[in-house]
Design a protein around this motif. Structure first.
Motif: not given
Length: 97
Positions: A3-13
């Protein structure tokens, strides 16, 4: 990510890296684990070494105004109106139709 579709790639990493480090820390012998402050310092040092920088974004301004009595009256009137209206879409909800 869940449920993190609102997160950008650096944040997900960063989230993945932190979760991995927490897991690895939890696997260590409790006597050998770094304390929370040392763990946090090491993680932040790693992020900074990878180019992460704090942004200048600030908090949203706080409002001090409260809704007035007319707001509550309109809401109550709308609720009464909706409760009196029979459901048109679902025959099970409308015993008259």
């Amino acid at each position: 990510m869940t449920n993190g579709s609102w997160l950008n790639k650096p944040t997900e990493d960063a989230i993945r890296a932190l979760a991995h480090r927490i897991y690895a820390r939890d696997q260590q012998d409790p006597a050998e684990r770094p304390g929370p402050a040392d763990f946090a310092l090491e993680f932040m040092t790693t992020l900074r070494g990878q180019g992460w920088r704090r942004t200048n974004a600030g908090q949203a301004p706080q409002t001090t105004s409260q809704p007035g009595p007319d707001t509550y009256s309109r809401g109550a009137a709308l609720a009464r109106q909706l409760l009196q209206k029979p459901a048109e879409d679902d025959p099970e909800d409308n015993p008259h139709g």
